[in-house]
Design an enzyme around this catalytic site. Structure first.
Site, mmCIF file in Angstrom:
data_model
loop_
_atom_site.group_PDB
_atom_site.id
_atom_site.type_symbol
_atom_site.label_atom_id
_atom_site.label_comp_id
_atom_site.label_asym_id
_atom_site.label_seq_id
_atom_site.Cartn_x
_atom_site.Cartn_y
_atom_site.Cartn_z
ATOM 1 N NE ARG A 166 -0.087 -1.920 -17.495
ATOM 2 C CZ ARG A 166 0.231 -1.430 -18.707
ATOM 3 N NH1 ARG A 166 0.491 -0.154 -18.862
ATOM 4 N NH2 ARG A 166 0.281 -2.227 -19.753
ATOM 5 C CE1 TYR A 207 4.690 0.710 8.193
ATOM 6 C CE2 TYR A 207 5.060 1.296 5.904
ATOM 7 C CZ TYR A 207 4.753 0.351 6.867
ATOM 8 O OH TYR A 207 4.518 -0.939 6.494
ATOM 9 C CG ASP A 262 2.395 9.201 4.961
ATOM 10 O OD1 ASP A 262 1.171 9.231 5.183
ATOM 11 O OD2 ASP A 262 3.041 8.151 4.853
ATOM 12 C CE LYS A 311 -1.946 1.109 7.484
ATOM 13 N NZ LYS A 311 -0.979 1.406 6.498
#
Ligand code: PLP
Length: 384
Positions: free
Chosen positions: A55, A107, A177, A202
């Site tokens: 992690r 978004y 973004d 994406k």
């Protein structure tokens, strides 16, 4: 030349294929191994080879973080399990009462995260096309300006340099973004942004087979704070996901060139079509933010939106009638997709300042043969 100087001197395509990806020193493997181990042996307590627990850090993730940071021209890169997880980590930097200015097209999930999850942060939707108006009405408690450019789904483009200098004069941070543009088309940090956010799901991944998020930035203190939360809150990507994203990014430049060329072919069809009311594409001279896009982007991207003269009913008929353009959420992969933002990706923005027109369709133009894509849209538009 030291390793860092060598990597920063590389061209984009070279960095995509080599940054963080030297052959494995023990086996010579050319492909970055998928390090599945959750734990790493220590010679003595605290004496390890840079990794303790997956992690906190993982070799496959390091390769991917180094690769994308290099492409964004960033000193630091952090990978997350989704774009929204990356965004969530950024929003955790701020104290209750610090205001977020959100561009009034974004978004729907970003709007939902800011307005419904981080309810301790006041927010306002602002018109980032009007920087003079923004300067005049700037709320004093603003700590962060959050912008997408091009935006999802209206593809508006905002002047990153102008907004960053305005925000910095007033002591606010700027997050861009960069999901739609990708670092191949636009590098926000060089234009003054503080943090770049990606939905790696994406274009970075590029093949509709991995969900991921990414943050790229230069500031070392901010990177330390984000790395702390990345580990402490734990929204990290699995090693296999890091491998898939890393593999996708290798071909980002060639994919983006084809996405842009195919988008232009689609725009040419839509512009002359009697069923189409308006085509939204940053290259068009009358497009909101065209000048900013022309200044800060290498090309205009693979996303195309348009409205139908026949209203929502026509939009829904066209969305159902395409064959090559698959009706589905998401974007940025090799295959073409079509969607109705009002009822799909942006349903969570209904009734808000970010609501989208109901006669709007959004295309993610893939890298198939351009003539086939044009023919498919042509036959679907007959149903409008
Ligand atoms: N930013 C943009 C522009 C998006 O389109 C999306 C998802 O569609 C996100 C962020 C969120 O990313 P993810 O779906 O990977 O959580």
């Amino acid at each position: 030349m030291g390793e860092f100087e060598e990597q920063s001197a590389w061209g984009f395509e070279t960095a995509a294929i080599h940054a963080g990806q030297e052959p494995d020193p023990t086996t010579g493997a050319v492909v970055t191994p998928i390090s599945l181990s959750t734990t790493f042996a220590q010679d003595g307590v605290g004496n390890h080879k840079g990794y303790e627990y997956s992690r906190s850090g993982n070799p496959t993730r390091t390769a991917y973080e180094t690769q994308v940071a290099a492409l964004e021209g960033a000193a630091h890169g952090l990978a997350f399990s989704s774009g929204l997880a990356a965004e969530d980590n950024v929003l955790r930097l701020f104290a209750p009462g610090q205001r977020v200015l959100l561009g009034n097209d974004a978004y729907g999930g970003t709007y939902r995260l800011i307005s419904k999850v981080h309810t301790q942060l006041p927010w306002s939707a602002v018109d980032l096309l009007d920087t003079a108006g923004l300067a005049a009405s700037w709320p004093d408690d603003t700590a962060l300006v959050w912008l997408e450019t091009p935006t999802n789904p209206l593809l508006r483009c905002f002047d990153i340099e102008a907004i960053a200098s305005l925000a910095h004069e007033r002591g606010a941070m700027v997050v861009v973004d960069n999901t739609f543009a990708t670092p191949f088309l636009q590098q926000p940090l060089a234009l003054g942004a503080d943090i770049v956010v990606h939905s790696a799901t994406k274009y970075l991944g590029g093949h509709s087979d991995v969900v991921g998020g990414f943050l790229a930035l230069d500031d070392a203190d901010l990177a330390d704070r984000l790395r702390f939360t990345q580990n402490a809150a734990g929204a990290v990507p699995a090693p296999f996901d890091c491998y898939l994203a890393l593999r996708g990014v290798k071909t980002l430049a060639v994919r983006m060139e084809r996405h842009c060329a195919n988008a232009r072919a689609v725009v040419d069809l839509l512009i002359g079509h009697p069923a189409v009311e308006r085509v939204l594409y940053p290259q068009l001279p009358d497009h909101p933010g065209h000048a900013a896009a022309a200044k800060q982007m290498r090309d205009f991207g693979g996303m195309v939106s348009f409205t139908l003269r026949g209203g929502q009913a026509a939009a829904l008929r066209v969305a159902a009638a395409t064959e090559l353009f698959t009706l589905g959420e998401s974007l940025g992969a090799v295959e073409s997709l079509i969607e109705h933002p009002g009822q799909m990706t942006h349903a969570s923005a209904a009734g808000s300042p970010l609501e989208v027109p109901d006669n709007l369709l959004r295309l993610s133009v893939g890298i198939e043969t351009a003539a086939d894509l044009v023919a498919d849209l042509q036959q679907a538009l007959e149903q409008a």
